[in-house]
Motif scaffolding. Structure first.
Motif, PDB file in Angstrom:
ATOM      1  N   PRO A  78      61.131  36.642  46.670  1.00  0.00           N
ATOM      2  CA  PRO A  78      60.996  37.931  45.994  1.00  0.00           C
ATOM      3  C   PRO A  78      59.747  37.976  45.116  1.00  0.00           C
ATOM      4  O   PRO A  78      59.185  36.936  44.773  1.00  0.00           O
ATOM      5  CB  PRO A  78      62.260  38.030  45.131  1.00  0.00           C
ATOM      6  N   GLY A  79      59.345  39.180  44.752  1.00  0.00           N
ATOM      7  CA  GLY A  79      58.153  39.375  43.929  1.00  0.00           C
ATOM      8  C   GLY A  79      58.105  38.465  42.720  1.00  0.00           C
ATOM      9  O   GLY A  79      59.116  38.161  42.113  1.00  0.00           O
ATOM     10  N   GLY A  80      56.885  38.016  42.378  1.00  0.00           N
ATOM     11  CA  GLY A  80      56.712  37.150  41.220  1.00  0.00           C
ATOM     12  C   GLY A  80      56.708  35.673  41.558  1.00  0.00           C
ATOM     13  O   GLY A  80      56.428  34.840  40.707  1.00  0.00           O
ATOM     14  N   PHE A  81      57.039  35.321  42.802  1.00  0.00           N
ATOM     15  CA  PHE A  81      57.067  33.921  43.219  1.00  0.00           C
ATOM     16  C   PHE A  81      56.118  33.712  44.382  1.00  0.00           C
ATOM     17  O   PHE A  81      56.016  34.538  45.276  1.00  0.00           O
ATOM     18  CB  PHE A  81      58.476  33.498  43.659  1.00  0.00           C
ATOM     19  N   GLN A  82      55.415  32.603  44.375  1.00  0.00           N
ATOM     20  CA  GLN A  82      54.513  32.256  45.464  1.00  0.00           C
ATOM     21  C   GLN A  82      55.344  31.822  46.681  1.00  0.00           C
ATOM     22  O   GLN A  82      56.326  31.098  46.547  1.00  0.00           O
ATOM     23  CB  GLN A  82      53.598  31.114  45.016  1.00  0.00           C
ATOM     24  N   ASP A  83      54.942  32.291  47.883  1.00  0.00           N
ATOM     25  CA  ASP A  83      55.647  31.902  49.101  1.00  0.00           C
ATOM     26  C   ASP A  83      55.593  30.394  49.291  1.00  0.00           C
ATOM     27  O   ASP A  83      54.667  29.728  48.847  1.00  0.00           O
ATOM     28  CB  ASP A  83      55.039  32.607  50.321  1.00  0.00           C
ATOM     29  N   ARG A  84      56.608  29.854  49.981  1.00  0.00           N
ATOM     30  CA  ARG A  84      56.724  28.415  50.173  1.00  0.00           C
ATOM     31  C   ARG A  84      56.521  28.042  51.635  1.00  0.00           C
ATOM     32  O   ARG A  84      56.880  28.784  52.547  1.00  0.00           O
ATOM     33  CB  ARG A  84      58.112  27.914  49.737  1.00  0.00           C
ATOM     34  N   LEU A  85      55.950  26.863  51.844  1.00  0.00           N
ATOM     35  CA  LEU A  85      55.746  26.307  53.173  1.00  0.00           C
ATOM     36  C   LEU A  85      56.572  25.035  53.286  1.00  0.00           C
ATOM     37  O   LEU A  85      56.432  24.120  52.471  1.00  0.00           O
ATOM     38  CB  LEU A  85      54.261  25.984  53.391  1.00  0.00           C
ATOM     39  N   PHE A  86      57.439  24.988  54.291  1.00  0.00           N
ATOM     40  CA  PHE A  86      58.262  23.812  54.545  1.00  0.00           C
ATOM     41  C   PHE A  86      57.703  23.086  55.751  1.00  0.00           C
ATOM     42  O   PHE A  86      57.751  23.585  56.866  1.00  0.00           O
ATOM     43  CB  PHE A  86      59.716  24.215  54.832  1.00  0.00           C
ATOM     44  N   LYS A  87      57.144  21.895  55.522  1.00  0.00           N
ATOM     45  CA  LYS A  87      56.682  21.040  56.619  1.00  0.00           C
ATOM     46  C   LYS A  87      57.792  20.028  56.852  1.00  0.00           C
ATOM     47  O   LYS A  87      58.011  19.137  56.029  1.00  0.00           O
ATOM     48  CB  LYS A  87      55.389  20.322  56.252  1.00  0.00           C
ATOM     49  N   THR A  88      58.494  20.195  57.961  1.00  0.00           N
ATOM     50  CA  THR A  88      59.646  19.339  58.215  1.00  0.00           C
ATOM     51  C   THR A  88      59.507  18.609  59.546  1.00  0.00           C
ATOM     52  O   THR A  88      58.786  19.035  60.441  1.00  0.00           O
ATOM     53  CB  THR A  88      60.951  20.150  58.236  1.00  0.00           C
TER      54      THR A  88
END
Length: 111
Positions: free
Chosen positions: A4-14
């Motif tokens: 949601p707004g206000g948070f940087q998107d996350r990248l999951f390297k799995t």
């Protein structure tokens, strides 16, 4: 993962690996393990375009899919996610809703 707004998107390297087992009664069980890619000892791959501005996060877990009959199975899913940010209760609810949504989608699709 888009947050949601206000948070940087996350990248999951799995890294995912799986094993098929056949029980004494002939039923199959599939075990799928997930861990951060940093634990993988094999060949590494190039970065995915468009992820440069994402913050890395980690995910560890296991899925166990056990055949009960020819057309039914039992699915156990355990995941631990670290978004690398302190979470407020509304963020925990957001993440829980996403995971419940995935489970509901799979359940409805394969009914």
């Amino acid at each position: 993962v888009a947050l949601p707004g206000g948070f940087q998107d996350r990248l999951f390297k799995t890294w995912l690996t799986w094993q098929r087992r056949v029980d004494a009664d002939g039923h199959q069980t599939f075990i799928i393990a997930i861990c951060p890619f940093e634990y993988y000892q094999g060949k590494t791959y190039n970065e995915v375009p468009g992820t440069e501005n994402m913050q890395e996060a980690t995910c560890t877990g296991v899925h166990i899919i056990k055949e009960l009959t020819e057309s039914t199975c039992e699915w156990t899913r355990v995941l631990q996610v670290d978004l690398k940010i302190p979470l407020l209760s509304n963020m925990l609810e957001f993440i829980a809703r996403q995971h419940i949504g995935v489970s509901t989608f799979v359940q409805e699709k394969f009914r």
